[in-house]
Enzyme design. Sequence first.
Site, PDB file in Angstrom:
ATOM      1  N   ARG A 192      63.872  59.893  38.603  1.00 27.30           N
ATOM      2  CA  ARG A 192      64.182  59.961  40.022  1.00 27.30           C
ATOM      3  C   ARG A 192      64.385  61.421  40.415  1.00 27.30           C
ATOM      4  NH1 ARG A 192      66.665  55.652  37.728  1.00 27.30           N
ATOM      5  NH2 ARG A 192      66.296  53.612  38.711  1.00 27.30           N
ATOM      6  N   LYS A 242      71.495  56.482  36.286  1.00 29.24           N
ATOM      7  CA  LYS A 242      72.543  55.716  36.952  1.00 29.24           C
ATOM      8  C   LYS A 242      73.651  55.379  35.970  1.00 29.24           C
ATOM      9  CE  LYS A 242      69.843  53.532  40.624  1.00 29.24           C
ATOM     10  NZ  LYS A 242      69.435  52.260  41.254  1.00 29.24           N
ATOM     11  N   HIS A 265      59.145  59.767  45.007  1.00 29.15           N
ATOM     12  CA  HIS A 265      59.099  58.473  44.332  1.00 29.15           C
ATOM     13  C   HIS A 265      57.671  58.069  43.972  1.00 29.15           C
ATOM     14  CE1 HIS A 265      60.523  54.470  43.208  1.00 29.15           C
ATOM     15  NE2 HIS A 265      59.468  53.995  43.834  1.00 29.15           N
ATOM     16  N   ARG A 281      56.313  58.787  40.581  1.00 33.53           N
ATOM     17  CA  ARG A 281      56.831  58.032  39.444  1.00 33.53           C
ATOM     18  C   ARG A 281      55.889  56.917  39.028  1.00 33.53           C
ATOM     19  NH1 ARG A 281      62.204  55.561  40.358  1.00 33.53           N
ATOM     20  NH2 ARG A 281      62.396  55.789  38.109  1.00 33.53           N
TER      21      ARG A 281
END
Length: 288
Positions: free
Chosen positions: A163, A188, A259, A262
Amino acid sequence: MRSEKDGVLRHVESYFRDHLQRARGASTHTVRAYGHALRLFLLFLARRARRDIARLELDDIRVEAVLAFLDHLESSRSNTPATRNCRLAAIHGFVEHLLRSDVTRAGQYERILAIRAKRTRGRVIAYLEAEQVRAILAEPDRRTPAGVRDYALLLLLFNTGARIAEILALTVEDLRVGGRRQIRVRGKGNKDRICPLWPETVAAVRTLVRRAGLHDGVLFRNARGNVLSRDGAAYVLDRHTKSAAARVPELQRRRVTPHVLRILPSSATTSATPALPRRTATSRRTRR
C-alpha cells in the site's frame, strides 16, 4: 435509575482504547473509519431516543435501532451497499466488545450480530498492462534527485504490491538490499512482512540512498526533507502518467492511482525489458 456502567460512551472509550488499539493493534485508518461509523450511529441513536449522546444507554442498542440506522444510511445519506456494509462491520465489532463484558444482554447483542451484510456487485479490478507500466517507469529523469526518488518510489510500489502508506513509511533501517535482496514492510496492525526485491529495485533504492545522503529515517522525502505525503506520491504518479500518455495514448483514458500499481494481470508477469522483470512466486500482487 440509570446506572453509570450502562452508559454507552464509557464502553466506546474502552472499545477503542483497550480492544482496537491495544488488543488488535488496529491501524490508524481502521480506528478512524470505525470511529466515524460509530459516531454516525450514536448520533442517529440520540436523535431517535431524543436524548444527548452522553445519556445513551446500552438498552438503546437494539436490533431495531441498528436496522433503522442502516436504512437511514441508504435512504437519507445515499450510501452505497458497500458503505452500508462497512458501517455494519464497525457496529458488529463494537457489539462483540459489549458481549464480552455484558453477558446479561447477550440475546440483544446476538440479534444485532445476526444482521447480514448486503450483497454487492463485484468491482471490475483496474490494472495496467506491462507496456503501460514500462512507459510510466521510463518517465522519471534519473539524472535529477527528484527523478531518482520518483523512479525508486514507483518501482517499489510495483515490485512489492504494498500500500502507498506502507511504502511512504519505509525507513533506511527497513532495507535489506544486501545478499537476499529484501525489504521489511510494516502493514495493518503493525504487522511486519518481508518482500523480495528485484535487482532493478535494489539498484534504484541504493541509488536513492546514496544520492540523497540518507543514513537513517524515512526513505521518501519531499524537496524540504519532510516525509513525502500521500498527496505528494499521488501527484508524482499522476505527473509521470500524463507524460507517458504522449507515447501510450491508452493511459489518457485511465485513472491511475497508487493502488492500481498493486494489481497486475497474469499476461504481464514476464518481460524482456529490465524495467519490468519477471515476477517471483513470492511477490504478492493481489493484496487488497
